[in-house]
Design an enzyme around this catalytic site. Structure first.
Site, PDB file in Angstrom:
ATOM      1  N   HIS A 198      37.823  48.864  26.761  1.00 28.64           N
ATOM      2  CA  HIS A 198      39.091  49.537  27.037  1.00 28.64           C
ATOM      3  C   HIS A 198      40.250  49.005  26.206  1.00 28.64           C
ATOM      4  O   HIS A 198      41.404  49.158  26.597  1.00 28.64           O
ATOM      5  CB  HIS A 198      39.431  49.456  28.530  1.00 28.64           C
ATOM      6  CG  HIS A 198      39.177  50.737  29.238  1.00 28.64           C
ATOM      7  ND1 HIS A 198      40.160  51.475  29.853  1.00 28.64           N
ATOM      8  CD2 HIS A 198      38.044  51.444  29.408  1.00 28.64           C
ATOM      9  CE1 HIS A 198      39.643  52.562  30.376  1.00 28.64           C
ATOM     10  NE2 HIS A 198      38.359  52.570  30.125  1.00 28.64           N
TER      11      HIS A 198
ATOM     12  N   GLU B  45      54.431  51.623  43.301  1.00 29.87           N
ATOM     13  CA  GLU B  45      54.367  52.069  41.915  1.00 29.87           C
ATOM     14  C   GLU B  45      55.259  53.281  41.778  1.00 29.87           C
ATOM     15  O   GLU B  45      55.978  53.661  42.703  1.00 29.87           O
ATOM     16  CB  GLU B  45      52.919  52.409  41.516  1.00 29.87           C
ATOM     17  CG  GLU B  45      52.371  51.526  40.411  1.00 29.87           C
ATOM     18  CD  GLU B  45      50.981  51.935  39.955  1.00 29.87           C
ATOM     19  OE1 GLU B  45      50.865  53.054  39.400  1.00 29.87           O
ATOM     20  OE2 GLU B  45      50.036  51.161  40.117  1.00 29.87           O
TER      21      GLU B  45
ATOM     22  N   ASP C 127      44.760  49.632  38.022  1.00 30.06           N
ATOM     23  CA  ASP C 127      44.624  50.986  38.573  1.00 30.06           C
ATOM     24  C   ASP C 127      43.202  51.521  38.399  1.00 30.06           C
ATOM     25  O   ASP C 127      42.759  52.367  39.170  1.00 30.06           O
ATOM     26  CB  ASP C 127      45.596  51.939  37.880  1.00 30.06           C
ATOM     27  CG  ASP C 127      47.021  51.747  38.361  1.00 30.06           C
ATOM     28  OD1 ASP C 127      47.223  51.073  39.380  1.00 30.06           O
ATOM     29  OD2 ASP C 127      47.946  52.270  37.714  1.00 30.06           O
TER      30      ASP C 127
END
Length: 440
Positions: free
Chosen positions: A125, A297, A186
């Site tokens: 990632h 958030e 997340d």
């Protein structure tokens, strides 16, 4: 209390974040360098040839518990950023820490004339090729997963895991004991070593700090191939260098992570603001309170048609009639997303606490939506979105991504310029906003 806003922008189908974190502004998009190796090079008396075929032969000769492959390098030639294609010479599939140590020692022995780089790759990632090693060696860290995730209960519970283990597996295993890590990203389908080499930030970071603040101990393979155990009190310089060190100080092969009692359910709430200053004040207020939500958030919404109606598939409006009259077209809106953890027997008191907190905020009343879902379903929410995007062929696309840390003193000026004058269409990727206490 020191506050700052951490911003992540990424286009296409990635997320973007604003949060309150450290008093500085920085971009977390480095140049095209290999961030996943630490080369402490010695100079042996006799070095193998730097010819690629000779290097390949020398790699094949290594005595390993795992194996090295050469024919499938295209599988690790790209990362999540999907902007570069840089195939390595070889892939190491380690079965043990010894394999990684042997590879690092071998690369040191080859010396600087070989120009052989190494990258530890978890779930790939990275965004600008950091998990790639062009004509070098990629270490496939997920091959290192050991069958046992060791959980220790007690006054300070923790879990010992491989650096190649992914967070969703840790969550599933710790939940069997009624426990869970405190701080998350997340997206949970990432490796432990990968997120700990960055920071690991989500909506819990204002309370617990990022994931790197919740680590008791690490096992590291250094650039010389040494296997070192480190913690706050033992080899502390290495410990704090590796955490958030972008892979430059060693490869994380094992981690001891702090746990806490896990809830069964969460109340998941979204509300909208048309005024950024009201939105940011409420975020800051919530993270300053001792008794508050467990997750805070937010995100920016620009010119989205029929926004609230789209939420109805997952959330229920507090006032259905008022919600149906709300128009989002042509507007820049700010969504506050908050979560309260609870167990079924605590539902009544949780509703009272949540209601009191919401009554102190200044959101648009008709935009209150909420849902009650299992804890694991909430934490794994991005994976659900990922499956939908994969089905549409929208996951394997370029993902430019920008992270910014913005101090509280500058966030309003920043938001005015960027959200009102630069991001004027709905073609931008998501923009997530994390409020984080500087002390964390």
């Amino acid at each position: 209390m020191g506050l700052t806003s951490s911003l992540r922008f990424h286009r296409q189908n990635n997320k973007t974040f604003l949060g309150i974190f450290m008093i500085l502004v920085l971009s977390c998009i480095p140049g095209r360098t290999n961030l996943c190796s630490n080369h402490s090079v010695s100079t042996p008396k006799e070095l193998p040839s730097s010819n690629p075929s000779d290097i390949r032969s020398s790699l094949v000769s290594l005595d390993l518990e795992g194996y090295i492959s050469f024919d499938d390098v295209h599988n690790v030639a790209k990362d999540f950023g999907n902007r570069y294609q840089l195939p390595p010479l070889a892939i190491l599939h380690p079965r043990s820490v010894f394999d990684i140590s042997s590879m690092m020692k071998h690369i040191v022995h080859l010396g600087s004339t070989s120009n052989l780089t190494v990258a530890a790759r978890g779930h790939g990632h990275s965004l600008q090729g950091q998990a790639l090693a062009h004509q070098g060696v990629v270490i496939k860290m997920e091959s290192l997963r050991s069958p046992d995730i060791r959980i220790y209960k007690g006054k300070q519970p923790y879990v010992d895991v491989s650096g190649g283990e992914i967070w969703i597996n840790i969550l599933r295993e710790t939940l069997k004991y009624g426990l869970s890590p405190k701080s998350w990203t997340d997206y949970l389908h990432l490796t432990v070593g990968g997120t700990l080499s960055n920071a690991g930030i989500s909506g819990q970071a204002f309370k617990h700090g990022p994931q790197i603040n919740n680590v008791y101990q690490l096992e590291i393979v250094t650039g010389k191939g040494e296997v070192v155990t480190c913690s706050e009190k033992r080899n502390s310089e290495l410990f704090f260098s590796v955490l958030g060190g972008l892979g430059q100080f060693g490869i994380i092969t094992r981690a001891r992570i702090s746990l806490e009692p896990a809830p069964h359910m969460v109340k998941w709430i979204r509300v909208l603001y048309s005024d950024f200053s009201a939105f940011s004040r409420d975020q800051e207020y919530l993270i300053s309170k001792e008794k508050t939500f467990d997750y805070v958030e937010g995100f920016v919404i620009i010119n989205r048609t029929d926004l609230l109606n789209n939420w109805r598939s997952s959330f229920s409006p507090n006032d259905s009639t008022q919600a149906s009259r709300f128009k989002s077209d042509g507007k820049t809106l700010y969504c506050l997303e908050v979560v309260k953890y609870f167990n079924p027997e605590e539902a009544s008191s949780m509703d009272q606490e949540t209601g009191k907190l919401l009554s102190e905020l200044n959101y648009i009343p008709s935009t209150l939506f909420s849902s009650e879902v299992p804890y694991i379903e909430f934490l794994d929410r991005v994976h659900i979105a990922e499956r939908k995007l994969r089905a549409k062929g929208l996951w394997e696309v370029p993902h430019p991504w920008l992270n910014l840390l913005i101090p509280k003193s500058s966030i309003y000026q920043f938001a005015t310029e960027v959200f009102n004058n630069i991001l004027t269409s709905n073609n931008n990727g998501p923009i997530l906003i994390y409020p984080v206490n500087q002390s964390k």
